[in-house]
Design a protein around this motif. Structure first.
Motif, short mmCIF file in Angstrom:
data_model
loop_
_atom_site.label_atom_id
_atom_site.label_comp_id
_atom_site.label_asym_id
_atom_site.label_seq_id
_atom_site.Cartn_x
_atom_site.Cartn_y
_atom_site.Cartn_z
N GLU A 166 0.82 -1.22 0.00
CA GLU A 166 0.00 0.00 0.00
C GLU A 166 0.86 1.26 0.00
OE1 GLU A 166 -3.29 0.77 -0.26
OE2 GLU A 166 -3.57 -1.34 -0.74
N ALA A 167 1.95 1.23 0.74
CA ALA A 167 2.82 2.41 0.85
C ALA A 167 3.45 2.78 -0.49
CB ALA A 167 3.91 2.17 1.88
N MET A 168 3.55 1.83 -1.42
CA MET A 168 4.18 2.10 -2.70
C MET A 168 3.18 2.35 -3.83
SD MET A 168 7.42 -0.40 -2.61
CE MET A 168 8.26 0.54 -3.86
N LYS A 169 1.89 2.16 -3.55
CA LYS A 169 0.88 2.40 -4.58
C LYS A 169 0.69 3.90 -4.77
CE LYS A 169 -1.71 -1.85 -4.05
NZ LYS A 169 -2.99 -2.45 -3.68
N LYS B 101 -0.87 7.50 -4.85
CA LYS B 101 -1.92 8.13 -4.06
C LYS B 101 -2.30 9.46 -4.69
CE LYS B 101 0.68 7.22 -0.21
NZ LYS B 101 1.21 7.56 1.07
#
Length: 159
Positions: free
Chosen positions: A128-131, A133
């Motif tokens: 999620e942190a690399m998707k 935003k």
């Protein structure tokens, strides 16, 4: 085995690409590559893949699958000869080791052996942190408008 190409000028002028240059140097460009056992690479969906290896004659306990540091290693070692007296041996049952380079965030999800075909399922899971935003544009005028809307809502509730 190192390749004939010298990557040292690129290593001096780049930062963080050491792994890429190591892969290029160790890839064995120009060498005859091992092609046993034969395999297929299948794209199942956008982020799901499968490797099918033809391992006829091998049992589940004679095959070892290891995933480590962006690499998948499949090893097969045939256990002993069953005491048969072969006139001709045409089925290749020699030990093997196949290596597959995996991209970042590709995980092995499953492996199955059926009818002499080893199927290894892979899935790319981006944290999620690399998707990407969506970032809302804020600022003082945006905050002022939001506060004005909140104040109007409070006035309607009290009235």
């Amino acid at each position: 085995m190192r390749s004939a190409f010298d990557f040292s000028p690129f290593r001096r002028s780049t930062i963080g690409f050491d792994r890429l240059f190591d892969l290029l140097e160790d890839s064995g460009i120009g060498e005859a590559s091992e092609n046993y056992p034969p395999f297929d690479l299948v794209k199942v969906r956008d982020d799901e893949y499968r490797i099918d290896l033809a391992v006829a004659g091998f049992k589940r306990d004679e095959i070892d699958i290891t995933a480590q540091q962006n690499q998948l290693i499949v090893k097969g070692r045939k256990s002993g000869d069953e005491g048969h007296d072969y006139i001709h041996r045409g089925i290749a049952l020699r030990a093997f080791e196949r290596r597959f380079g995996l991209a970042d965030h590709v995980q092995v999800t499953d492996a199955d052996l059926e009818n002499g075909l080893l199927s290894i399922s892979l899935k790319r899971e981006i944290p999620e942190a690399m998707k990407p935003k969506k970032i809302e544009i804020g600022g003082k005028s945006g905050q002022s408008e939001q506060k004005a809307i909140e104040m109007q809502a409070e006035e309607k509730e009290t009235a």
